[in-house]
Scaffold this active site. Structure first.
Site, PDB file in Angstrom:
ATOM      1  N   CYS A  32       0.831  -1.209   0.000  1.00  0.00           N
ATOM      2  CA  CYS A  32       0.000   0.000   0.000  1.00  0.00           C
ATOM      3  C   CYS A  32       0.869   1.265   0.000  1.00  0.00           C
ATOM      4  O   CYS A  32       1.377   1.646  -1.043  1.00  0.00           O
ATOM      5  CB  CYS A  32      -0.994  -0.044   1.159  1.00  0.00           C
ATOM      6  SG  CYS A  32      -2.443   0.966   0.810  1.00  0.00           S
ATOM      7  N   HIS A  90      -3.628  -4.867   0.379  1.00  0.00           N
ATOM      8  CA  HIS A  90      -2.928  -5.452   1.534  1.00  0.00           C
ATOM      9  C   HIS A  90      -2.981  -6.982   1.462  1.00  0.00           C
ATOM     10  O   HIS A  90      -3.913  -7.584   2.005  1.00  0.00           O
ATOM     11  CB  HIS A  90      -3.588  -4.981   2.830  1.00  0.00           C
ATOM     12  CG  HIS A  90      -3.366  -3.543   3.135  1.00  0.00           C
ATOM     13  ND1 HIS A  90      -2.271  -3.086   3.821  1.00  0.00           N
ATOM     14  CD2 HIS A  90      -4.087  -2.440   2.819  1.00  0.00           C
ATOM     15  CE1 HIS A  90      -2.319  -1.767   3.940  1.00  0.00           C
ATOM     16  NE2 HIS A  90      -3.421  -1.358   3.329  1.00  0.00           N
ATOM     17  N   GLU A 125      -1.412  -9.013   3.100  1.00  0.00           N
ATOM     18  CA  GLU A 125      -1.248  -9.615   4.432  1.00  0.00           C
ATOM     19  C   GLU A 125      -2.577  -9.984   5.093  1.00  0.00           C
ATOM     20  O   GLU A 125      -2.598 -10.754   6.039  1.00  0.00           O
ATOM     21  CB  GLU A 125      -0.442  -8.676   5.351  1.00  0.00           C
ATOM     22  CG  GLU A 125      -1.159  -7.419   5.811  1.00  0.00           C
ATOM     23  CD  GLU A 125      -0.977  -6.216   4.884  1.00  0.00           C
ATOM     24  OE1 GLU A 125      -0.746  -6.427   3.683  1.00  0.00           O
ATOM     25  OE2 GLU A 125      -1.098  -5.066   5.360  1.00  0.00           O
TER      26      GLU A 125
HETATM   27  N1  GLN Z   1      -1.847   6.703   3.040  1.00  0.00           N
HETATM   28  C1  GLN Z   1      -2.053   5.980   1.836  1.00  0.00           C
HETATM   29  C2  GLN Z   1      -3.446   6.156   1.287  1.00  0.00           C
HETATM   30  O1  GLN Z   1      -4.346   6.565   1.975  1.00  0.00           O
HETATM   31  C3  GLN Z   1      -1.747   4.505   2.035  1.00  0.00           C
HETATM   32  C4  GLN Z   1      -2.676   3.836   2.973  1.00  0.00           C
HETATM   33  C5  GLN Z   1      -2.159   2.488   3.442  1.00  0.00           C
HETATM   34  O2  GLN Z   1      -0.985   2.208   3.362  1.00  0.00           O
HETATM   35  N2  GLN Z   1      -3.044   1.652   3.933  1.00  0.00           N
HETATM   36  O3  GLN Z   1      -3.675   5.913   0.124  1.00  0.00           O
END
Ligand code: GLN
Length: 559
Positions: free
Chosen positions: A398, A529, A531
């Protein structure tokens, strides 16, 4: 509950203190009952007033786990899914906030027909309605309800009251398990049972009594103390299960079965076991225990420290995913927590910064997990640059993907000030940008449950590392972010040698970024994600690919 098929409920409560593994205990109970042939469905109750876990700072709360549905919830939901290998519906999570909000909204809509809406019975009824709704959704034979915190907490009263009434109505179908802590105070050197006796008494004051006590401690419970608890708490000694600290949480179901816990639970619930099959699980645990060769992996982030303590709970799913993939290949993952702020230029002199970066070479792989906000971002970008230039396997999740794109744009495409607009709204090169509908949310202060959340499909590009790893053309993964790769930069990134190996089905959203195998041993970032979808029996394909790359590269280094 129909007479033909009765639905069973097991309530898991905590005694003495929280944080002693009630979540993994609940998961393990669920696992051993699943292995006896039942459909088991774990439900987590959190007493706080937040409607979900999405708005909480990870330091307050630990990891925010995301379900397929997009519900942002407690990390225990992740434990349940990992142990049971089943995705759970949003009906399996509730907070006081969720329950009260529903009741208050209903009252405002005249849903109570002019009655005075007291918490008792209306909050309790709403809790029970939700438990039944979850049972209907999952079709579970046994619903296991974990109530967060401990029995002594005032805010748990409504949940325990709802459980008491359920037991009153269906005495044969409801069980109580108390997971209690037995301290061994350093100076005294003896395991003390009194706090647990007190916890039972607190339960009794609510009108409920434990059927089983799980005795958590750093060492096994001896016979003498078992008998002491048995006598003082009016419970058979065999129903007190010793649960000492162990190396891996995945051993817990096996330990419980040494004490025949599933037999005990089923007998009390008047259910006849349908099978015994912990076979695959046992083999997995054996693999985990056998894995000796250490793979040093650096996780670079910012949420680790609170006072003098490191909060690895924030990344629990990432840690577990690394372990799952590692163990399947006979590798033991050893994680180092690196604070990204320490790699920033202004935090150290130029030479010192360089020296620190060089030390990264000792890691077999580097991972930058999800994150928000400005602190430590430049440090993460420096680390990513080092990994890219020095052929260290890199996996970005992400934010870790978004920052890899920023790094690539700055250093490979020559867009010196490229950035994500999360940090620099005026950048000349907004390679990561907020989507229009997300902009609206933020402008209106709508932060709760408004990110791109939950499962979305993606199409994979043939011939890429991702495609090979998944062995599939399309996938579904879970998201939690507001920002995306800016479509205006996609062609330029590709022209510069970057590959988008996963995209949304309409081709607009970039879901996986990678560098071709001929330019880097493993350099990948995912907008989602992964994970959240790894389990010990089914390690996630991308974590597997990452761990394979780390093993390959460290072997090369040794030669
Ligand atoms: N801050 C970034 C976003 O809002 C990544 C979010 C995250 O890593 N879950 O897109």
């Amino acid at each position: 509950m129909s007479a033909a098929r009765r639905h069973k409920y097991i309530f898991v409560l905590g005694g003495v203190m929280s944080g002693v593994g009630k979540g993994v205990t609940t998961s393990s109970i669920a696992k051993i009952l699943q292995a006896r042939g039942f459909t088991v469905s774990p439900v987590k109750i959190d007493p706080y007033l937040n409607v979900d876990a999405g708005t909480m700072n990870p330091i307050e709360h630990g990891e925010v786990f995301v379900l397929d549905s997009g519900l942002e919830c407690d990390q225990d939901m992740g434990n349940y899914e990992r142990f049971l290998d089943t995705p759970l519906p949003p009906e399996n999570y509730m907070t006081s906030g969720m329950v009260y909000k529903h009741v208050i909204d209903k009252e405002r809509a005249l849903g109570y027909g002019g009655k005075c809406v007291d918490p008792v019975p209306y909050i309790c009824e709403e809790i029970t309605r939700r438990l039944k709704r979850s049972q209907e959704k999952t079709g579970a034979d046994i619903t296991i309800v974990e109530i967060g915190g401990t029995v002594g907490e005032y805010q748990n009263a409504m949940f325990i009251e709802a459980a008491r009434i359920l037991k009153l109505k269906h005495p044969e179908d409801v069980l109580f398990v108390l997971v209690s802590y037995l301290p061994v105070p350093g100076k005294i050197g003896e395991m003390k049972t009194k706090p647990t006796q007190e916890a039972v008494r607190t339960m009794n004051s609510y009108g409920v009594h434990p059927d089983i006590i799980i005795a958590r401690s750093d060492r096994p419970l001896d016979k003498k103390r078992k008998e002491k608890i048995a006598v003082s708490s009016n419970i058979a000694a065999e129903d007190i299960i010793s649960a000492p600290d162990i190396e891996s949480i995945y051993e817990i179901p096996i330990n419980f079965e040494k004490d025949e816990l599933s037999d005990r639970l089923l007998k009390r619930l008047r259910l006849r076991p349908r099978s015994t099959d912990l076979h695959e699980w046992r083999a997995m645990v054996a693999r985990l225990q056998k894995a000796r060769e250490e793979m040093p992996i650096a996780i670079v982030g910012k949420y680790f420290k609170t006072g003098d303590f490191v909060l690895s709970d924030v990344y629990i799913s990432v840690i577990e995913s690394l372990k799952h993939a590692g163990a399947a290949q006979g590798k033991k993952v050893s994680i180092s927590w690196l604070d990204s702020t320490e790699y920033e230029e202004d935090s150290s002199s130029h030479n010192e910064g360089k020296k620190k970066l060089k030390e990264l070479s000792r890691y077999a792989g580097i991972l930058v997990p999800g994150g928000f906000g400005e602190r430590g971002v430049e440090g993460k970008i420096k680390v990513i640059e080092y990994a890219r230039e020095n052929g260290i396997p890199y996996f970005g999740l992400c934010y870790g993907m978004q920052l890899a794109i920023v790094e690539f744009a700055r250093n490979c495409l020559g867009f010196a000030h490229a950035h994500t607009t999360e940090i620099d709204g005026n950048t000349a090169h907004p390679v990561i940008d907020i989507m229009p509908e997300q902009k609206e949310n933020v402008r209106n202060g709508k932060y709760g449950a408004t990110m791109r959340l939950g499962a979305y499909p993606a199409e994979l590009l043939e011939g890429t590392i991702a495609h090979t790893a998944y062995g599939a053309d399309s996938i579904s993964e879970r998201h939690r972010h507001r920002y995306e790769v800016n479509p205006d930069y996609v062609e330029r990134i590709e022209a510069g040698g970057g590959v988008f190996s996963g995209r949304s089905p309409n081709g607009v959203l970039m879901e996986i970024f990678e560098l071709p195998a001929k330019t880097h041993p493993f350099f990948m970032g995912t907008q989602f994600h992964p994970e959240f979808k790894s389990s010990p029996l089914k390690p996630h394909p991308l974590f597997t690919a990452f761990m394979k790359a780390t093993a390959r590269e460290s072997l090369k280094k040794k030669r």
